[in-house]
Design a protein around this motif. Sequence first.
Motif, PDB file in Angstrom:
ATOM      1  N   ARG A 103       6.921   9.698 -18.024  1.00 10.40           N
ATOM      2  CA  ARG A 103       7.238   9.060 -19.285  1.00 10.40           C
ATOM      3  C   ARG A 103       8.726   8.886 -19.550  1.00 10.40           C
ATOM      4  O   ARG A 103       9.461   9.831 -19.389  1.00 10.40           O
ATOM      5  N   PRO A 104       9.184   7.740 -20.032  1.00  7.77           N
ATOM      6  CA  PRO A 104       8.372   6.533 -20.193  1.00  7.77           C
ATOM      7  C   PRO A 104       8.032   5.917 -18.836  1.00  7.77           C
ATOM      8  O   PRO A 104       8.859   5.930 -17.933  1.00  7.77           O
ATOM      9  N   GLY A 105       6.820   5.389 -18.714  1.00 13.52           N
ATOM     10  CA  GLY A 105       6.389   4.824 -17.450  1.00 13.52           C
ATOM     11  C   GLY A 105       7.272   3.649 -17.031  1.00 13.52           C
ATOM     12  O   GLY A 105       7.484   2.713 -17.794  1.00 13.52           O
ATOM     13  N   THR A 106       7.805   3.752 -15.841  1.00 11.41           N
ATOM     14  CA  THR A 106       8.512   2.609 -15.249  1.00 11.41           C
ATOM     15  C   THR A 106       8.011   2.490 -13.824  1.00 11.41           C
ATOM     16  O   THR A 106       7.431   3.437 -13.287  1.00 11.41           O
ATOM     17  N   ILE A 107       8.269   1.327 -13.207  1.00  7.21           N
ATOM     18  CA  ILE A 107       7.833   1.187 -11.819  1.00  7.21           C
ATOM     19  C   ILE A 107       8.871   1.844 -10.931  1.00  7.21           C
ATOM     20  O   ILE A 107      10.040   1.484 -10.935  1.00  7.21           O
ATOM     21  N   ARG A 108       8.423   2.852 -10.192  1.00 11.25           N
ATOM     22  CA  ARG A 108       9.358   3.572  -9.349  1.00 11.25           C
ATOM     23  C   ARG A 108       9.447   2.902  -7.990  1.00 11.25           C
ATOM     24  O   ARG A 108      10.509   2.767  -7.397  1.00 11.25           O
ATOM     25  N   GLU A 109       8.321   2.481  -7.489  1.00  7.68           N
ATOM     26  CA  GLU A 109       8.336   1.839  -6.183  1.00  7.68           C
ATOM     27  C   GLU A 109       7.036   1.077  -5.959  1.00  7.68           C
ATOM     28  O   GLU A 109       6.002   1.444  -6.509  1.00  7.68           O
ATOM     29  N   GLU A 110       7.145   0.011  -5.168  1.00  9.44           N
ATOM     30  CA  GLU A 110       5.945  -0.714  -4.765  1.00  9.44           C
ATOM     31  C   GLU A 110       5.796  -0.562  -3.266  1.00  9.44           C
ATOM     32  O   GLU A 110       6.738  -0.789  -2.530  1.00  9.44           O
ATOM     33  N   ILE A 111       4.617  -0.190  -2.852  1.00 11.54           N
ATOM     34  CA  ILE A 111       4.415   0.070  -1.433  1.00 11.54           C
ATOM     35  C   ILE A 111       3.289  -0.809  -0.908  1.00 11.54           C
ATOM     36  O   ILE A 111       2.165  -0.767  -1.416  1.00 11.54           O
ATOM     37  N   ALA A 112       3.601  -1.623   0.094  1.00 15.46           N
ATOM     38  CA  ALA A 112       2.572  -2.467   0.693  1.00 15.46           C
ATOM     39  C   ALA A 112       1.680  -1.609   1.569  1.00 15.46           C
ATOM     40  O   ALA A 112       2.132  -0.629   2.166  1.00 15.46           O
ATOM     41  N   VAL A 113       0.422  -1.967   1.635  1.00 22.27           N
ATOM     42  CA  VAL A 113      -0.527  -1.225   2.486  1.00 22.27           C
ATOM     43  C   VAL A 113      -1.016  -2.171   3.572  1.00 22.27           C
ATOM     44  O   VAL A 113      -1.985  -2.900   3.380  1.00 22.27           O
ATOM     45  N   PRO A 114      -0.324  -2.195   4.700  1.00 23.79           N
ATOM     46  CA  PRO A 114      -0.653  -3.179   5.734  1.00 23.79           C
ATOM     47  C   PRO A 114      -1.799  -2.749   6.635  1.00 23.79           C
ATOM     48  O   PRO A 114      -1.803  -3.085   7.821  1.00 23.79           O
ATOM     49  N   LEU A 115      -2.760  -2.018   6.096  1.00 25.12           N
ATOM     50  CA  LEU A 115      -3.876  -1.562   6.923  1.00 25.12           C
ATOM     51  C   LEU A 115      -4.910  -2.675   7.047  1.00 25.12           C
ATOM     52  O   LEU A 115      -5.143  -3.418   6.098  1.00 25.12           O
ATOM     53  N   PRO A 116      -5.519  -2.797   8.238  1.00 26.63           N
ATOM     54  CA  PRO A 116      -6.457  -3.902   8.461  1.00 26.63           C
ATOM     55  C   PRO A 116      -7.706  -3.794   7.587  1.00 26.63           C
ATOM     56  O   PRO A 116      -8.090  -2.705   7.176  1.00 26.63           O
ATOM     57  N   ARG A 117      -8.306  -4.947   7.284  1.00 24.69           N
ATOM     58  CA  ARG A 117      -9.584  -4.993   6.590  1.00 24.69           C
ATOM     59  C   ARG A 117     -10.581  -5.669   7.514  1.00 24.69           C
ATOM     60  O   ARG A 117     -10.179  -6.462   8.351  1.00 24.69           O
ATOM     61  N   PRO A 118     -11.870  -5.509   7.340  1.00 25.39           N
ATOM     62  CA  PRO A 118     -12.509  -4.611   6.376  1.00 25.39           C
ATOM     63  C   PRO A 118     -12.274  -3.137   6.708  1.00 25.39           C
ATOM     64  O   PRO A 118     -12.177  -2.788   7.881  1.00 25.39           O
ATOM     65  N   ARG A 119     -12.198  -2.331   5.672  1.00 25.74           N
ATOM     66  CA  ARG A 119     -11.888  -0.913   5.876  1.00 25.74           C
ATOM     67  C   ARG A 119     -13.149  -0.062   5.748  1.00 25.74           C
ATOM     68  O   ARG A 119     -14.005  -0.340   4.915  1.00 25.74           O
ATOM     69  N   THR A 120     -13.214   0.971   6.565  1.00 23.04           N
ATOM     70  CA  THR A 120     -14.314   1.932   6.439  1.00 23.04           C
ATOM     71  C   THR A 120     -13.704   3.311   6.221  1.00 23.04           C
ATOM     72  O   THR A 120     -12.495   3.487   6.362  1.00 23.04           O
ATOM     73  N   LEU A 121     -14.553   4.264   5.920  1.00 28.38           N
ATOM     74  CA  LEU A 121     -14.053   5.598   5.617  1.00 28.38           C
ATOM     75  C   LEU A 121     -13.310   6.228   6.797  1.00 28.38           C
ATOM     76  O   LEU A 121     -12.494   7.119   6.618  1.00 28.38           O
TER      77      LEU A 121
END
Lengths: 263, 260
Positions: free
Chosen positions: A215-233
Amino acid sequence: MNSAVRLRVEGIGKTFRRRNKPAVEALRDIDMTIAEGEFVSIVGASGSGKSTLLRIIDGLIPASEGRILVDGRIVDQPGPDRAVVFQQDSLLPWKTVIDNVGYGLSLAGMPTRDAHRIAQRFIDIAGLGGFEHHYPHQLSGGMRQRVNVARALAVNPKILLLDEPFAALDAQTREIMQTELLSIWQETRKTVLLITHQIDEAVFLSDRVIVFSARPGTIREEIAVPLPRPRTLELKRSQAFVGLVDRIWKLIEAEVRAGLKQG
Amino acid sequence: MRRLYDFLEQDTRTASLARIAISVVAVLLIWQVVSMVVTNRLLLVPPADVAAALVHEVVDGAMWTNATATVTAVVTSFVVSVAIGVAIGLALASSRMLSLTGGPVLSALNSVPIIALAPLFIAWLGLGFTSKFVLVILVAVFPVVVTTEAGLRATDPQLVEAARSFNARPMQIFTTVTFPYALPFIVSGVRVAWARALVGIVVAEFFGSFAGFGFAILSASQTFDTARVLGYVIMLGAMGLIGSVLFASLERRLAPWRQE
Ligand SMILES: Nc1ncnc2c1ncn2[C@@H]1O[C@H](COP(=O)(O)OP(=O)(O)O)[C@@H](O)[C@H]1O
Ligand SMILES: [Mg+2]
């Protein structure tokens, strides 16, 4: 990947002012852009303003600063282009599953018969077949959250907003719900904004993870998730997955420590 | 024995009828035994005598006259009390100002034993329907007012927010969330109102009327006809019981989620 902008959050700030109480600044300078069909998650410590941002995007509460645009148009009220799956159980206890799922459609003036027909489709998608005429109290927590998801999808929104939808579920049910949410997303191609405090959930589901500061909420970082799809467990055991989770956890850990020092 | 308990604890119609039957039989048994010990027939008569008195009343037509008078008066006034109570409760729940100013007056009125004013009402309004009507309304309306306001205010804000998120208009929020949420509360108030209405009607009939259960009880006791007094008291008890069972089952039907 489609790159048309679906949701713009521009300079959003929110301060709660209440009589006889100190003002609470919940959000400051939030900017984000979500593309059509994208799956984005927000993670952050409890109290960092995540639910507040979701309510502002849905139009349930006004922002103190900034504006929200859906497909380039400013929105400041709830609308059929957005639907929320709430953190708490918010089904109507006196309505059956099929009436709950069709609730948004009935409110929009659709005759019951048509509302039920559409509701039935989403009941099937959510794996609730056979429970149409049950009441929420007769269902498990996981089933109730499926009803919530089906209810939000039934109004055919462009943007699905989920506020810690699986937080109250046990670990096994949560994993099943995650994979089901993924397959629903793949089928319906909605734009999804998911709030969660489970880092692995965010990484597993999202194209992008936005990390909030305390608090106060601000954007600290944006992280791309380049993992392939479709995803399984299975993916949850891969090196890349664990690495990303670890990286985000370190960011949040620093936040938590900073919060502790501030007292 | 264990299995009997299990059966009686069930939330089914058969089980609740069985519970009522058992308690009625128990009361009759105790009554019978006590009346064999207390032999002064001015104080207590055995169940069989009361049954005979009731049969006599039915045969000579007095039962019909009295029942018609009491049931018409109590049902009309009760229905009107519920309507007024819900309306006042709605008004109080929708206006903070009204609730703040009107609330204390209502709770003061609620704690005054209005029933004690029965002779005054009869002096003002005369013998007959009007005085009964007003008295019953005054005693029966408050539980409905209180539970209606409480029920409407109790609404889960999360449900309201979900409705708003689906674009519900204020009237739709009322009809699909707030009111259904309040209904079981209201019915519990209605159940209390019915019991109070019965007390109200009997007292009103004591003081000013020429027919009805209250009138019959008073005139029988003046001639020391204990069997007839008890017979009419039983009739009132049965009316109370029927109402209570009916409203309790309505409450359950409206709020099935509260049981499990
Ligand atoms: N209606 C409100 N009035 C006052 N303060 C609020 C209100 N809603 C949220 N807050 C405050 O704003 C902060 C952020 O809350 P919230 O958005 O629920 O956080 P999160 O969802 O990240 O846990 C908290 O400190 C909370 O107490
Ligand atoms: Mg939250």
